[in-house]
Design a protein around this motif. Structure first.
Motif, short mmCIF file in Angstrom:
data_model
loop_
_atom_site.label_atom_id
_atom_site.label_comp_id
_atom_site.label_asym_id
_atom_site.label_seq_id
_atom_site.Cartn_x
_atom_site.Cartn_y
_atom_site.Cartn_z
N SER A 1 0.82 -1.20 0.00
CA SER A 1 0.00 0.00 0.00
C SER A 1 0.86 1.26 0.00
CB SER A 1 -0.97 0.00 1.18
OG SER A 1 -0.28 -0.01 2.40
N GLU B 1 2.06 1.58 -3.52
CA GLU B 1 0.93 2.02 -4.34
C GLU B 1 0.71 3.53 -4.19
OE1 GLU B 1 -3.47 0.85 -3.73
OE2 GLU B 1 -2.47 -0.83 -4.69
N SER C 1 -8.53 7.35 -12.45
CA SER C 1 -8.18 5.98 -12.84
C SER C 1 -7.12 5.39 -11.91
CB SER C 1 -7.71 5.93 -14.30
OG SER C 1 -6.50 6.60 -14.46
N LYS D 1 -8.81 4.53 -8.56
CA LYS D 1 -9.64 3.32 -8.68
C LYS D 1 -8.82 2.04 -8.51
CE LYS D 1 -13.56 4.66 -11.52
NZ LYS D 1 -14.23 4.44 -12.81
N LYS D 2 -7.53 2.11 -8.75
CA LYS D 2 -6.67 0.93 -8.60
C LYS D 2 -6.51 0.52 -7.14
CE LYS D 2 -4.08 1.58 -12.82
NZ LYS D 2 -2.76 1.78 -13.43
N SER D 3 -6.74 1.43 -6.23
CA SER D 3 -6.65 1.14 -4.80
C SER D 3 -8.07 1.12 -4.23
CB SER D 3 -5.81 2.20 -4.09
OG SER D 3 -5.91 2.05 -2.69
N LYS D 4 -8.56 -0.05 -3.90
CA LYS D 4 -9.94 -0.18 -3.44
C LYS D 4 -10.24 0.69 -2.22
CE LYS D 4 -13.56 -3.49 -2.44
NZ LYS D 4 -13.93 -4.89 -2.35
N PRO D 5 -9.40 0.70 -1.17
CA PRO D 5 -9.69 1.56 -0.02
C PRO D 5 -9.70 3.04 -0.38
CG PRO D 5 -8.01 -0.05 0.56
CD PRO D 5 -8.23 -0.16 -0.91
N TRP E 1 -10.44 4.35 -3.34
CA TRP E 1 -11.64 4.62 -4.13
C TRP E 1 -12.88 4.65 -3.23
CZ3 TRP E 1 -13.26 6.94 -8.11
CH2 TRP E 1 -14.54 6.72 -8.61
N GLN E 2 -12.98 3.75 -2.28
CA GLN E 2 -14.12 3.74 -1.36
C GLN E 2 -14.16 5.02 -0.53
OE1 GLN E 2 -13.39 0.03 0.66
NE2 GLN E 2 -14.75 -1.10 -0.71
N TRP E 3 -12.99 5.46 -0.06
CA TRP E 3 -12.93 6.69 0.72
C TRP E 3 -13.38 7.87 -0.12
CZ3 TRP E 3 -10.61 11.37 0.19
CH2 TRP E 3 -10.62 12.20 1.30
#
Length: 116
Positions: free
Chosen positions: A6, A9, A45, A48-52, A54-56
């Motif tokens: 992470s 990332e 874009s 979006k590659k990092s799910k947490p 993107w959710q935040w």
């Protein structure tokens, strides 16, 4: 839980946005997805590659859009500042240039609100 992946990332997102995210030609300057040198489409874009991440962003963009531009930008900055110091997404957002420009924040919030 923070893992080495992470952090890597987060560094990759911040580095690619600061090195390649700016407008480089006159055609890019007219694009509605470029705000203050940050390519909003590329930013989204990569997030979006990092799910947490993107959710935040999706959760907070909905709230920020409902507050309006001025209060919404202030809300997003407040939420970023209130993240724990060890969260990679905090530093990726601050280092990418997203945090510095109200126009960029509002462009991203508007896009996310209408597309989630």
């Amino acid at each position: 839980m923070i893992t080495a992946d992470s952090h890597a990332e987060a560094r990759a997102i911040a580095q690619s946005l600061t090195s390649n995210g700016g407008a480089t030609s006159g055609a890019d300057d007219r694009s509605p997805v470029v705000a203050k040198g940050i390519n909003v489409g590329k930013f989204i874009s990569l997030i979006k590659k990092s799910k947490p991440a993107w959710q935040w962003l999706a959760k907070n963009a909905k709230k920020a859009y409902q507050l309006g531009k001025t209060k919404g930008v202030r809300y997003i900055r407040h939420e970023i500042d209130n993240m724990k110091w060890y969260r990679p997404i905090k530093w990726a957002l601050k280092a990418s240039g997203f945090y510095a420009s109200a126009e960029t924040i509002w462009s991203v919030v508007t896009w996310v609100y209408h597309h989630v």
